[in-house]
Design a protein around this motif. Structure first.
Motif, PDB file in Angstrom:
ATOM      1  N   LYS A 424       0.821  -1.211   0.000  1.00  0.00           N
ATOM      2  CA  LYS A 424       0.000   0.000   0.000  1.00  0.00           C
ATOM      3  C   LYS A 424       0.854   1.260   0.000  1.00  0.00           C
ATOM      4  N   GLY A 425       2.095   1.165   0.505  1.00  0.00           N
ATOM      5  CA  GLY A 425       2.960   2.331   0.560  1.00  0.00           C
ATOM      6  C   GLY A 425       4.418   1.954   0.443  1.00  0.00           C
ATOM      7  N   ASN A 426       5.267   2.960   0.295  1.00  0.00           N
ATOM      8  CA  ASN A 426       6.701   2.722   0.201  1.00  0.00           C
ATOM      9  C   ASN A 426       7.222   2.025   1.455  1.00  0.00           C
ATOM     10  N   MET A 427       8.103   1.066   1.213  1.00  0.00           N
ATOM     11  CA  MET A 427       8.718   0.283   2.289  1.00  0.00           C
ATOM     12  C   MET A 427       7.664  -0.321   3.207  1.00  0.00           C
ATOM     13  N   GLY A 428       6.593  -0.783   2.582  1.00  0.00           N
ATOM     14  CA  GLY A 428       5.478  -1.350   3.331  1.00  0.00           C
ATOM     15  C   GLY A 428       5.814  -2.624   4.070  1.00  0.00           C
ATOM     16  N   LYS A 429       6.870  -3.316   3.667  1.00  0.00           N
ATOM     17  CA  LYS A 429       7.259  -4.538   4.365  1.00  0.00           C
ATOM     18  C   LYS A 429       8.069  -4.247   5.625  1.00  0.00           C
ATOM     19  N   VAL A 430       8.541  -3.014   5.758  1.00  0.00           N
ATOM     20  CA  VAL A 430       9.395  -2.654   6.888  1.00  0.00           C
ATOM     21  C   VAL A 430       8.684  -1.717   7.851  1.00  0.00           C
ATOM     22  N   LEU A 431       8.111  -0.654   7.336  1.00  0.00           N
ATOM     23  CA  LEU A 431       7.506   0.374   8.180  1.00  0.00           C
ATOM     24  C   LEU A 431       6.059   0.045   8.492  1.00  0.00           C
ATOM     25  N   PRO A 432       5.579   0.443   9.651  1.00  0.00           N
ATOM     26  CA  PRO A 432       4.140   0.296   9.933  1.00  0.00           C
ATOM     27  C   PRO A 432       3.337   1.102   8.909  1.00  0.00           C
ATOM     28  N   GLU A 433       2.095   0.724   8.720  1.00  0.00           N
ATOM     29  CA  GLU A 433       1.307   1.266   7.615  1.00  0.00           C
ATOM     30  C   GLU A 433       1.208   2.784   7.651  1.00  0.00           C
ATOM     31  N   TYR A 434       1.000   3.368   8.823  1.00  0.00           N
ATOM     32  CA  TYR A 434       0.835   4.822   8.898  1.00  0.00           C
ATOM     33  C   TYR A 434       2.102   5.544   8.454  1.00  0.00           C
ATOM     34  N   LEU A 435       3.273   4.974   8.819  1.00  0.00           N
ATOM     35  CA  LEU A 435       4.531   5.617   8.443  1.00  0.00           C
ATOM     36  C   LEU A 435       4.857   5.347   6.974  1.00  0.00           C
ATOM     37  N   SER A 436       4.461   4.175   6.497  1.00  0.00           N
ATOM     38  CA  SER A 436       4.650   3.861   5.080  1.00  0.00           C
ATOM     39  C   SER A 436       3.842   4.813   4.203  1.00  0.00           C
ATOM     40  N   ASN A 437       2.616   5.102   4.610  1.00  0.00           N
ATOM     41  CA  ASN A 437       1.789   6.034   3.833  1.00  0.00           C
ATOM     42  C   ASN A 437       2.391   7.441   3.846  1.00  0.00           C
ATOM     43  N   TRP A 438       2.909   7.857   4.995  1.00  0.00           N
ATOM     44  CA  TRP A 438       3.540   9.177   5.083  1.00  0.00           C
ATOM     45  C   TRP A 438       4.763   9.246   4.180  1.00  0.00           C
ATOM     46  N   THR A 439       5.537   8.153   4.149  1.00  0.00           N
ATOM     47  CA  THR A 439       6.726   8.108   3.299  1.00  0.00           C
ATOM     48  C   THR A 439       6.346   8.181   1.827  1.00  0.00           C
ATOM     49  N   THR A 440       5.255   7.531   1.470  1.00  0.00           N
ATOM     50  CA  THR A 440       4.794   7.573   0.080  1.00  0.00           C
ATOM     51  C   THR A 440       4.496   8.999  -0.357  1.00  0.00           C
ATOM     52  N   GLU A 441       3.842   9.760   0.493  1.00  0.00           N
ATOM     53  CA  GLU A 441       3.555  11.155   0.165  1.00  0.00           C
ATOM     54  C   GLU A 441       4.841  11.954   0.026  1.00  0.00           C
ATOM     55  N   ARG A 442       5.819  11.605   0.828  1.00  0.00           N
ATOM     56  CA  ARG A 442       7.100  12.298   0.748  1.00  0.00           C
ATOM     57  C   ARG A 442       7.785  12.015  -0.585  1.00  0.00           C
ATOM     58  N   VAL A 443       7.709  10.780  -1.045  1.00  0.00           N
ATOM     59  CA  VAL A 443       8.312  10.417  -2.324  1.00  0.00           C
ATOM     60  C   VAL A 443       7.587  11.131  -3.467  1.00  0.00           C
ATOM     61  N   LYS A 444       6.286  11.274  -3.357  1.00  0.00           N
ATOM     62  CA  LYS A 444       5.535  11.981  -4.396  1.00  0.00           C
ATOM     63  C   LYS A 444       6.003  13.421  -4.543  1.00  0.00           C
ATOM     64  N   ARG A 445       6.388  14.035  -3.431  1.00  0.00           N
ATOM     65  CA  ARG A 445       6.866  15.413  -3.488  1.00  0.00           C
ATOM     66  C   ARG A 445       8.163  15.541  -4.278  1.00  0.00           C
ATOM     67  N   GLU A 446       8.864  14.443  -4.436  1.00  0.00           N
ATOM     68  CA  GLU A 446      10.108  14.464  -5.211  1.00  0.00           C
ATOM     69  C   GLU A 446       9.841  14.359  -6.706  1.00  0.00           C
ATOM     70  N   GLY A 447       8.565  14.351  -7.099  1.00  0.00           N
ATOM     71  CA  GLY A 447       8.225  14.286  -8.518  1.00  0.00           C
ATOM     72  C   GLY A 447       8.013  12.886  -9.040  1.00  0.00           C
ATOM     73  N   VAL A 448       7.726  11.937  -8.155  1.00  0.00           N
ATOM     74  CA  VAL A 448       7.542  10.543  -8.550  1.00  0.00           C
ATOM     75  C   VAL A 448       6.054  10.210  -8.578  1.00  0.00           C
ATOM     76  N   LYS A 449       5.633   9.534  -9.633  1.00  0.00           N
ATOM     77  CA  LYS A 449       4.259   9.053  -9.728  1.00  0.00           C
ATOM     78  C   LYS A 449       4.186   7.672  -9.087  1.00  0.00           C
ATOM     79  N   ILE A 450       3.361   7.518  -8.056  1.00  0.00           N
ATOM     80  CA  ILE A 450       3.267   6.270  -7.303  1.00  0.00           C
ATOM     81  C   ILE A 450       2.056   5.463  -7.763  1.00  0.00           C
ATOM     82  N   ILE A 451       2.274   4.178  -8.027  1.00  0.00           N
ATOM     83  CA  ILE A 451       1.187   3.237  -8.325  1.00  0.00           C
ATOM     84  C   ILE A 451       1.295   2.117  -7.293  1.00  0.00           C
TER      85      ILE A 451
END
Length: 697
Positions: A424-451
């Motif tokens: 569901k989010g970046n590094m989802g196998k390592v980070l708890p879901e809430y932190l994984s979702n926050w990290t995903t938003e951070r990656v999007k700010r770098e100009g990356v399209k997330i699927i």
């Protein structure tokens, strides 16, 4: 053998005629005695005109003595010939093995004096089968070993010995090793000119083989693999044994280097020639090379054996394809062999790829990068400047780091960067879901399209584009794919060496001292070791490679230390967000997170400036924290907020902390290491979090 056969061919007619006369006399004597009256005097029998028993008995004795003498002589000659040929064979092979590159080695020794008798000189009256049947047992033994003896003088074998390495000419049971301190050197030009000419076909065959630098045929310390673990082991060996001679054999064309900057700092360099210089600025602004040491640090391989003070030599571009554990030697892909006293396997891992990509065909594979080595970094950097779209498959450490790095370049080059993963989010196998979702938003700010939640069904090449079809029907078109879906430990040598591979974690199964056999150690990504606190594990991170390689090197010099160190790993999503982790960090485990507001000091860049290092594990020490254990007051529920500036995430198993992630908290790893080492239950993890000083400004 040939002398014996010649002697037998000369004696065979006499032996056969003698045996024929004996048989006739015996039959004649029997018939005569049958017709002779019993009362006839013995003197009459010995002088009878009928040619009866008397004279025939004496002749039989003579013939029996002749045949016996011939047999004894044949056996004696056979034994002497075998011993002499075996001695000449061993001397010849030892001479060839000691100077494999000198052509005069084959001509300086006297050729074996073996007399070859053409088959036409054999007795025409004696069938070949009859001669074979009457050969003495000793001759049969000689025939069994004849190929080895005849191999000494066979012209075609001599030619092969000239062209092939000396180690190939010696059978495993009769290998003659060079002394450890004696290097194999090439013949000087004047000696080569004086050597007898070699037939052109042999020269062409030798030149067609890969050219190779000379190196010792035996080394005390052999390290297979040229990564971080091997380099750490080499330094550890030299620290404990200053005169040690260490040889590193690596399949890569480069000297040992660190891998983390390949997906981190190198991408943020302002130097346009960074792919050539491989120098980068750390987050603290200091410039550094990706290589651990310059070429001047290493000794030449051909000088290793003769070096009085030892040293570390590296053979690049060589792959070890076979390992003889009993013979203590390895064979490389060019056919050459090296024996050792002690060996380290640090072969690392091989990037995994999706099967749908491997089955998609050549055009798809040509447009897919498996990121691991320097050449992969150079290739992807070039691709990023010449295509319009890159899709990264994988949401782990590597995939997320590359997504952020390429995302930073997207605006500069007009590049579209897409990252897809099944979680569901970046590094989802390592980070708890809430932190994984926050990290995903951070990656999007770098100009990356997330699927997210993307499972790849098929990949095809249509109209000069790659089409990625997902199982839910979505289609993504791109120009290039980066597959970052994990690492497979390189255990190619397991079969030939008879080493055990762990069925659960992969990698070579070793004990707590990193031993796979009495004189074989394994370190780095390829080692599945026993953690005395957390059980059997396999770790794929830089710090583990450093510490396990260092420990393996120490144990190779005679210590017997167990691997108790809890290695750390880290990941940076650019210079502003990063984390360090230790132990078992698995999002499927229960977690408790304690967070605080971040300040300007709470970034990877600031941490590097404070510690003075870019590779953060280099600032780690073996020291454990001495802070008091947190109080046992009742636990409080930690409420997570939308902004996770900095904090500590505890991973629990049976209410015991087995893993810790320090989110934008740096240089506190000794504290985390002590908590995991103690293995105690904590009633209030809020109090434990205070040990990391996260609430300080």
């Amino acid at each position: 053998m040939l002398k014996c056969r010649t002697a037998w061919n000369k004696l065979a007619p006499l032996a056969r005629s003698s045996s024929t006369v004996c048989r006739r006399n015996v039959r004649g004597t029997g018939l005569t005695n049958g017709r002779t009256p019993i009362c006839v005097p013995a003197t009459h029998m010995s002088s009878g005109a009928g040619g009866g028993g008397g004279g025939g008995g004496w002749d039989n004795t003579i013939y029996a003595v002749l045949v016996g003498a011939a047999c004894v002589g044949g056996m004696t000659l056979t034994y002497k010939t075998l011993k002499e040929d075996q001695r000449r064979y061993e001397e010849r092979i030892a001479e060839i093995a000691s100077r494999p590159h000198r052509q005069e080695a084959l001509t300086s020794s006297e050729p074996a004096e073996l007399e070859v008798v053409p088959s036409s000189e054999a007795d025409p009256t004696a069938p070949e089968v009859e001669v074979e049947a009457e050969v003495a047992p000793e001759v049969e033994v000689e025939a069994a070993v004849a190929p080895e003896v005849e191999a000494v003088v066979a012209p075609e074998v001599e030619a092969e010995l000239i062209a092939a390495p000396a180690t190939e000419a010696v059978s495993p049971s009769e290998s003659t090793e060079l002394p450890p301190d004696e290097p194999v050197v090439e013949a000087p030009p004047e000696e080569a000119a004086a050597a007898p000419p070699v037939d052109p076909p042999v020269v062409e065959e030798a030149e067609s083989k890969p050219s190779s630098a000379t190196f010792p045929s035996h080394v005390p310390y052999l390290l297979i693999g040229g990564g971080t673990a091997s380099f750490a082991a080499a330094r550890s060996i030299r620290a404990r044994d200053p005169n040690a001679k260490v040889l590193i054999v690596t399949e890569e064309p480069d000297l040992p280097y660190m891998r983390p900057p390949l997906s981190k700092e190198l991408w943020f360099s302002d130097d346009s020639s960074v792919t050539e210089t491989l120098r980068f600025k750390q987050w603290n602004g200091k410039e550094r090379s990706i290589y651990f040491q310059p070429p001047s640090f290493y000794i030449k391989a051909e000088e290793l054996g003769s070096s009085e003070n030892g040293g570390v030599a590296v053979l690049t571009g060589r792959k070890v394809v076979h390992m003889d554990v009993r013979g203590n030697k390895i064979k490389m892909d060019d056919g050459s062999e090296i024996s050792y006293d002690k060996c380290l396997i640090a072969t690392g891992g091989i990037p995994r790829n999706l099967q749908v990509i491997e089955r998609a065909g050549e055009e798809v594979m040509k447009r897919t990068t498996l990121f691991r080595k320097i050449e992969d970094f150079k290739a992807l950097d070039k691709v990023s400047r010449n295509v319009k779209s890159i899709t990264i498959i994988g949401g782990g450490f590597l995939g997320s780091e590359l997504a952020c790095a390429l995302g930073r370049k997207s605006s500069e080059f007009g590049l579209e960067v897409v990252q897809m993963f099944p979680e569901k989010g970046n590094m989802g196998k390592v980070l708890p879901e809430y932190l994984s979702n926050w990290t995903t938003e951070r990656v999007k700010r770098e100009g990356v399209k997330i699927i997210s939640e993307a499972l790849v069904k098929s990949v095809s090449f249509i109209d000069d584009e790659l089409e990625i079809t997902l199982k839910d029907g979505r289609v993504v078109k791109t120009d290039h794919i980066v597959s970052a879906v994990g690492l497979e430990p390189n255990v190619d040598l397991a079969k030939s060496a008879g080493l055990e591979v762990d069925s659960d974690f992969g990698g070579y199964r070793v004990n707590a001292e990193l031993q796979a056999r009495s004189n074989i150690w394994v370190a780095g990504d390829a080692a599945c070791f026993y953690d005395i606190r957390l059980g059997r594990r396999r770790v794929e991170h830089h710090d583990h490679a450093v510490v396990s390689g260092r420990l393996a090197g120490e144990n190779m010099t005679g210590t017997s230390k167990p691997y108790w160190h809890q290695s750390m790993f880290w990941s940076d999503l650019g210079p502003d967000v990063g984390y360090e982790a230790i132990g078992i960090v698995d999002s499927s485990l229960p977690t408790v997170g304690v967070f605080a507001k971040a300040t300007a000091k709470d970034t990877p860049k600031a941490a590097a400036e404070q510690s003075g290092t870019g590779i953060r594990s280099e600032s780690e020490t073996e020291d454990t924290a001495t802070s008091p254990v947190a109080s046992t007051s009742p636990a409080t529920v930690v409420e997570h907020k939308d902004d996770y500036g900095k904090g500590v995430i505890f991973y629990l198993r049976d209410k015991v902390v087995v893993g810790i992630v320090l989110w934008n908290v740096f240089n506190r790893m000794p504290v985390a290491r002590k908590i995991i080492k103690d293995g105690e239950e904590h009633a209030d993890l809020n109090e434990v979090a205070k040990l990391f000083n996260i609430h300080e400004d």
